[in-house]
Design an enzyme around this catalytic site. Structure first.
Site, mmCIF file in Angstrom:
data_model
loop_
_atom_site.group_PDB
_atom_site.id
_atom_site.type_symbol
_atom_site.label_atom_id
_atom_site.label_comp_id
_atom_site.label_asym_id
_atom_site.label_seq_id
_atom_site.Cartn_x
_atom_site.Cartn_y
_atom_site.Cartn_z
ATOM 1 N N HIS A 1 0.849 -1.189 0.000
ATOM 2 C CA HIS A 1 0.000 0.000 0.000
ATOM 3 C C HIS A 1 0.880 1.233 0.000
ATOM 4 O O HIS A 1 1.992 1.227 0.529
ATOM 5 C CB HIS A 1 -0.943 0.018 1.205
ATOM 6 C CG HIS A 1 -0.250 -0.198 2.510
ATOM 7 N ND1 HIS A 1 0.162 -1.443 2.934
ATOM 8 C CD2 HIS A 1 0.130 0.671 3.481
ATOM 9 C CE1 HIS A 1 0.756 -1.334 4.112
ATOM 10 N NE2 HIS A 1 0.758 -0.061 4.455
ATOM 11 N N ILE A 2 0.351 2.286 -0.601
ATOM 12 C CA ILE A 2 1.034 3.580 -0.630
ATOM 13 C C ILE A 2 0.293 4.510 0.322
ATOM 14 O O ILE A 2 -0.927 4.680 0.220
ATOM 15 C CB ILE A 2 1.003 4.185 -2.048
ATOM 16 C CG1 ILE A 2 1.765 3.287 -3.033
ATOM 17 C CG2 ILE A 2 1.578 5.598 -2.046
ATOM 18 C CD1 ILE A 2 1.686 3.760 -4.473
HETATM 19 P P1 AMP Z 1 2.026 0.117 7.336
HETATM 20 O O1 AMP Z 1 2.515 0.361 8.731
HETATM 21 O O2 AMP Z 1 2.800 0.847 6.278
HETATM 22 O O3 AMP Z 1 1.871 -1.358 7.041
HETATM 23 O O4 AMP Z 1 0.597 0.785 7.264
HETATM 24 C C1 AMP Z 1 -0.574 0.137 7.621
HETATM 25 C C2 AMP Z 1 -1.597 1.210 7.815
HETATM 26 O O5 AMP Z 1 -2.887 0.630 7.762
HETATM 27 C C3 AMP Z 1 -1.493 1.942 9.137
HETATM 28 O O6 AMP Z 1 -1.269 3.328 8.895
HETATM 29 C C4 AMP Z 1 -2.848 1.685 9.802
HETATM 30 O O7 AMP Z 1 -3.312 2.797 10.511
HETATM 31 C C5 AMP Z 1 -3.715 1.354 8.614
HETATM 32 N N1 AMP Z 1 -4.871 0.514 8.889
HETATM 33 C C6 AMP Z 1 -4.905 -0.635 9.588
HETATM 34 N N2 AMP Z 1 -6.159 -1.147 9.595
HETATM 35 C C7 AMP Z 1 -6.916 -0.303 8.863
HETATM 36 C C8 AMP Z 1 -8.302 -0.269 8.496
HETATM 37 N N3 AMP Z 1 -9.160 -1.209 8.891
HETATM 38 N N4 AMP Z 1 -8.740 0.755 7.740
HETATM 39 C C9 AMP Z 1 -7.884 1.732 7.346
HETATM 40 N N5 AMP Z 1 -6.585 1.752 7.648
HETATM 41 C C10 AMP Z 1 -6.098 0.759 8.407
#
Ligand code: AMP
Length: 114
Positions: A100-101
């Site tokens: 994801h970005i």
């Molecule tokens: P990363 O740390 O780069 O893997 O980013 C994962 C991101 O996903 C974090 O910024 C979380 O806040 C976000 N995240 C986790 N669960 C959800 C969700 N259900 N809906 C939206 N964002 C989420």
């Protein structure tokens, strides 16, 4: 088979989430724990675990995600000031192992030095 990530469940609508944008290749949602006034996640529908797993065949997908980032910046009027971040690997802070970005805007602290 590995269990589905939260993002795969969101893509498959097993977990409700508002899609800010969707096309054949990706979705865009708000980050649940925003680190800036605007914090979007641009998520490919293809479940690549992380950027370093991408291959030549993913060239079009990766380019598409970048174009969507630019489109989103214009949609939210932040095209002159935003950051994109990809955390790759646990030691780099990746917590969801579905590429994801992050698109972040509206936070001066995130602006890079001139
Ligand atoms: P990363 O740390 O780069 O893997 O980013 C994962 C991101 O996903 C974090 O910024 C979380 O806040 C976000 N995240 C986790 N669960 C959800 C969700 N259900 N809906 C939206 N964002 C989420």
């Amino acid at each position: 088979m590995a269990s589905k990530t939260i993002f795969q469940k969101i893509i498959e609508k097993e977990i409700p989430s508002e899609f800010i944008y969707e096309d054949d290749l990706c979705i865009v949602i708000n980050d649940i724990n925003p680190q800036a006034p605007l914090h979007l996640l641009i998520i490919p529908k293809k479940p690549l675990s992380k950027l370093s797993d991408a291959q030549e065949k993913d060239l079009n997908l990766l380019g598409h995600l970048m174009l969507v980032a630019g489109n989103m910046s214009r949609k939210f009027n932040v095209e002159d000031a935003f950051n994109i971040v990809i955390n790759n690997g646990e030691k780099a802070g990746q917590t969801v192992f579905h590429l994801h970005i992050h698109l972040l805007a509206g936070n001066k602290k995130l602006n890079l030095p001139k």
